[in-house]
Design an enzyme around this catalytic site. Structure first.
Site, PDB file in Angstrom:
ATOM      1  N   ARG A  65       7.510  -0.183   0.584  1.00  0.00           N
ATOM      2  CA  ARG A  65       6.206   0.455   0.815  1.00  0.00           C
ATOM      3  C   ARG A  65       5.551   0.848  -0.509  1.00  0.00           C
ATOM      4  O   ARG A  65       4.328   0.761  -0.653  1.00  0.00           O
ATOM      5  CB  ARG A  65       6.409   1.687   1.704  1.00  0.00           C
ATOM      6  CG  ARG A  65       5.122   2.369   2.142  1.00  0.00           C
ATOM      7  CD  ARG A  65       5.366   3.313   3.314  1.00  0.00           C
ATOM      8  NE  ARG A  65       4.180   4.059   3.685  1.00  0.00           N
ATOM      9  CZ  ARG A  65       4.013   5.363   3.498  1.00  0.00           C
ATOM     10  NH1 ARG A  65       4.973   6.079   2.948  1.00  0.00           N
ATOM     11  NH2 ARG A  65       2.902   5.952   3.873  1.00  0.00           N
ATOM     12  N   HIS A  69       1.791  -0.121  -1.577  1.00  0.00           N
ATOM     13  CA  HIS A  69       0.784   0.896  -1.910  1.00  0.00           C
ATOM     14  C   HIS A  69       0.325   0.773  -3.358  1.00  0.00           C
ATOM     15  O   HIS A  69      -0.827   1.093  -3.674  1.00  0.00           O
ATOM     16  CB  HIS A  69       1.338   2.297  -1.645  1.00  0.00           C
ATOM     17  CG  HIS A  69       1.281   2.685  -0.197  1.00  0.00           C
ATOM     18  ND1 HIS A  69       1.029   3.980   0.225  1.00  0.00           N
ATOM     19  CD2 HIS A  69       1.441   1.959   0.929  1.00  0.00           C
ATOM     20  CE1 HIS A  69       1.038   4.018   1.547  1.00  0.00           C
ATOM     21  NE2 HIS A  69       1.288   2.800   1.990  1.00  0.00           N
ATOM     22  N   ASN A  94       0.588   8.856  -0.061  1.00  0.00           N
ATOM     23  CA  ASN A  94       1.791   8.585  -0.846  1.00  0.00           C
ATOM     24  C   ASN A  94       2.757   9.766  -0.930  1.00  0.00           C
ATOM     25  O   ASN A  94       3.807   9.661  -1.572  1.00  0.00           O
ATOM     26  CB  ASN A  94       1.396   8.156  -2.267  1.00  0.00           C
ATOM     27  CG  ASN A  94       0.634   6.852  -2.278  1.00  0.00           C
ATOM     28  OD1 ASN A  94       0.884   5.971  -1.456  1.00  0.00           O
ATOM     29  ND2 ASN A  94      -0.305   6.721  -3.208  1.00  0.00           N
ATOM     30  N   HIS A 191       7.564  -3.364   8.423  1.00  0.00           N
ATOM     31  CA  HIS A 191       7.947  -2.174   9.183  1.00  0.00           C
ATOM     32  C   HIS A 191       9.236  -2.378   9.963  1.00  0.00           C
ATOM     33  O   HIS A 191       9.746  -1.433  10.557  1.00  0.00           O
ATOM     34  CB  HIS A 191       6.814  -1.770  10.140  1.00  0.00           C
ATOM     35  CG  HIS A 191       5.645  -1.143   9.447  1.00  0.00           C
ATOM     36  ND1 HIS A 191       4.424  -0.919  10.072  1.00  0.00           N
ATOM     37  CD2 HIS A 191       5.492  -0.694   8.176  1.00  0.00           C
ATOM     38  CE1 HIS A 191       3.589  -0.346   9.203  1.00  0.00           C
ATOM     39  NE2 HIS A 191       4.213  -0.205   8.055  1.00  0.00           N
TER      40      HIS A 191
END
Length: 330
Positions: A65, A69, A94, A191
């Site tokens: 992730r 990001h 975040n 995910h």
């Protein structure tokens, strides 16, 4: 006839795997960038990620992730690692990220072995790949040669994909980064090894926006009861729940199967099944026939990660090679 079909299937599969093994290069990155300047770079990152994973397996989805990001804000330039009150790292999307210690530890070892050579941006990209491998996912050659960015602003995170985004909004956010609809569905498939805090989906269980008081009607009834037990209406909003029910921590296609069964945890995830433009890819990843007639998630995920990893990269004399990942060079 059966043996002929089998041979054809194997030939096409071999071609698919061969294409997947060929990374998409772009903007000056290439596989083996550190082969002469820091030959142990990738092995140092790999062993560091392995060590952190043994202590805490949740570091794997955290590192994946983090890469996502980072790349969606200012490009893949490690701007997410800079500490400070108004930096990306302290922006709301975040705040629950994990894996920073693994990146810092790898950087410390790399600075000892090859001072001023390996960028923090490349460490993130390599660590994300290594994290996926540790959860049973595919490996892929990671093009390297990124340099670290000189800007990190919390306000820039406003355009990150959000858990309430419609498919149209998600598609546009990905398109803005040069990623198509298949890339969107493929990368959200990450995910399969992730979790979410109750606070990001609890509204679907008790006070869904389109139904007022009550649950999101798209959630499978039995699954709704499970989620309500895990996330009581007035319970701990930071409690973590698997985004891939029944297969947390294992990189597989069950995330897509869950979407087909209305067992998506995040609203934005479940919409990938209810929207026709994305449903076709969910079907091809999770359907009874995959590979020849469908899509192989492991192959496509590797391809999409290389593509994502080249968003807005800085190379050559652009940016810098940070001495520590949490601060710009003075």
């Amino acid at each position: 006839m059966a043996s002929s079909w089998s041979l054809c299937h194997l030939c096409l599969l071999a071609i698919s795997l061969s294409l997947a093994a060929t990374p998409a290069l772009g903007q000056g990155t290439r596989v083996g960038f550190y082969s002469s300047s820091c030959p142990r770079a990738e092995s140092i990152v790999r062993s560091t990620v392995q060590s952190h994973f043994r202590s805490d397996p949740t570091v794997a989805p955290g590192l994946l992730r983090m890469h996502f990001h980072d790349c969606f804000v200012q490009g893949c330039d490690a701007s997410i690692l800079i500490t400070g009150p108004s930096t990306e790292r302290n922006a709301p999307p975040n705040l629950l990220l994990r894996g920073f210690d693994a990146i810092d530890n790898a950087k410390t070892q790399l600075e000892a072995a090859c001072p001023g050579v390996v960028s923090c941006a490349d460490i993130i990209a390599l660590a994300a790949r290594d994290a996926v491998v540790l959860t049973g996912g595919p490996s892929w050659p990671v093009p390297t040669g990124r340099r670290d960015g000189l800007v990190s602003s919390a306000s820039d995170t406003a355009n990150l994909p959000a858990f309430t985004d419609s498919v149209d909004v998600q598609r546009q956010k990905f398109l803005d980064k040069g990623l198509d609809t298949q890339d969107l569905v493929t990368l959200v498939g990450g995910h399969t090894i992730g979790t979410s805090a109750c606070q990001f989906f609890r509204y679907r269980l008790y006070n869904f926006t389109t139904t007022g008081n009550g649950a999101d009607p798209s959630i499978d009834t039995a699954f709704l009861s499970q989620l309500q037990a895990l996330c009581p209406a007035n319970g701990d909003g930071t409690r973590r729940v698997a985004l891939d029910n029944g297969s947390v921590g294992r990189f597989d296609v069950s995330f897509f199967t869950n979407l087909r069964n209305n067992r998506g945890v995040l609203e934005s995830d479940q919409k990938l099944w209810t929207d026709a433009s994305t449903r076709v890819f969910v079907q091809r990843f999770s359907g009874p026939i995959r590979g020849l007639l469908g899509l192989r998630f492991d192959v496509e995920f590797a391809r999409a990660m290389v593509k994502m990893g080249n968003i807005g990269v800085k190379t050559g004399t652009d940016g810098e090679i940070r001495r520590v990942c949490t601060a710009f060079n003075s």
